[in-house]
Design an enzyme around this catalytic site. Structure first.
Site: not given
Ligand code: PLP
Ligand code: COI
Length: 340
Positions: A183, A81, A219
């Site tokens: 991200k 990612r 989200e």
């Molecule tokens: N959505 C956003 C905007 C996020 O910042 C995150 C955190 O990483 C997620 C969703 C969840 O993603 P992940 O499960 O890869 O941590």
């Molecule tokens: C994560 O879940 O890793 C995130 O990036 C959330 C965050 C604190 C921005």
């Protein structure tokens, strides 16, 4: 050395840990990277990260297992990612091996800061890449820094496994064809206001609707959304080009199907069709699985399973996911990478 930390009461706040990994990209290549004790980053005033938001990050966790070993959860997915984020912002990619090696080095060097098994805490790992070097034009940076630091953390949303309320915001976090699916820093600064207003009004965070029609859930703050249909048989989660492809969400889609025998669907979730769900949750690395008690949308409060108790399907998903992360439940192939 033993560290004085109240492991059971950790929230999600910065704690300086002794070591971080840092690597520089210059003249078309990455150096080997090294660990450093300095938590300050020295960069040119012209750095693109400072002015134009040429910055991306990741978030993953290390878990202390019952037998004392250390688990990483799907770090290669975070590496992939980050590559997507780098491609979108014209930054040099960090190869998967370099990413995973950097994460392992940072975790190993700060091993004492991994919350002990059974405390509910974990070591949050924050890899990031920033455009640096002298520059003034609106163009990609001449140099880059890739770094990884770690922070012991507990619950991201205060309730933990107790459901909390969220509120629909009128702001968008990303444009329909913008950077929502990667991200990058700008997505988060643009969400500060929505998050602050939600918290000031007593909610855990903002619920974003799709930027095109404002009718569908995108989200939940910095987490993805899921719902469990009233018959308890289906796990549903939004599909949209402007949400972050959550690694937790894709893991839950797999576990819901393969381990819980549920039907699964990525599709449209209309904000005025929440009645189809008995349970709902926010999922992500930081959020883990945070049950949603209710969603406020204008004057309308939609309450799910309960405002005080986690629902049964959410609980089973949580037990499966967290069990895998801490090494108590067998993991699907290649989901767990050991740090030794
Ligand atoms: N959505 C956003 C905007 C996020 O910042 C995150 C955190 O990483 C997620 C969703 C969840 O993603 P992940 O499960 O890869 O941590
Ligand atoms: C994560 O879940 O890793 C995130 O990036 C959330 C965050 C604190 C921005």
């Amino acid at each position: 050395m033993s560290v004085e930390i109240d492991w059971k009461n950790l929230g999600f706040s910065y704690i300086k840990t002794p070591f971080r990994y840092i690597s520089y990209w210059k003249d078309g290549q990455w150096d080997n990277g090294q660990l450093t004790e300095d938590n300050k980053v020295y960069i040119s005033e012209g750095s693109t990260a400072l002015h134009y938001g040429q910055t991306a990050f990741e978030g993953l966790k290390a878990y202390r297992c019952k037998d004392g070993s250390i688990n990483l959860f799907r770090p290669d997915e975070n590496a992939k990612r980050l590559m997507q984020s780098c491609q979108r912002l014209l930054m040099p990619e960090v190869p998967i091996d370099k990413f995973v090696d950097a994460v392992k080095q940072a975790v190993k060097a700060n091993e004492e800061y991994i919350p002990p098994y059974g405390t509910g805490g974990s070591l949050y790992i924050r890899p990031y890449i920033i455009g640096v070097g002298d520059n003034i034009g609106v163009a990609p940076a001449p140099e880059y820094i890739f770094s990884v630091f770690v922070v012991p953390v507990g619950a991201y949303f205060k309730g933990g496994l107790t459901p909390t309320r969220f509120i629909v915001t009128e702001y968008d976090r990303a444009a329909p064809r913008g950077t929502g699916s990667v991200k990058v820093g700008g997505n988060y600064a643009s969400g500060y206001k929505a998050g602050k207003e939600a918290k000031q009004a007593g909610y855990s965070d903002a619920v974003y609707l799709d930027p095109q029609t404002h009718t569908k859930i995108e989200e939940i703050g910095a987490a993805n959304f899921f719902g469990i249909t009233k018959d308890g048989k289906k796990f549903v989660t939004p599909k949209s080009p402007s949400i972050l492809p959550s690694i937790t969400k894709y893991s839950l889609l797999y576990l819901a199907k393969e381990r819980l025998g549920l039907d699964v669907e990525e599709g449209d979730i209309y904000i005025d069709a929440l009645d189809q769900f008995s349970e709902a949750g926010a999922c992500g690395t930081a959020a883990v699985i945070s049950p949603i008690g209710g969603i406020q949308n204008g004057d309308n409060l939609h309450v799910f399973y309960s405002e005080t108790e986690v629902g049964p399907v959410t609980q089973r998903l949580y037990d499966e996911l967290v069990g895998i992360q801490y090494g108590d439940v067998p993991a699907p192939d290649n989901w767990i990478v050991k740090v030794d």
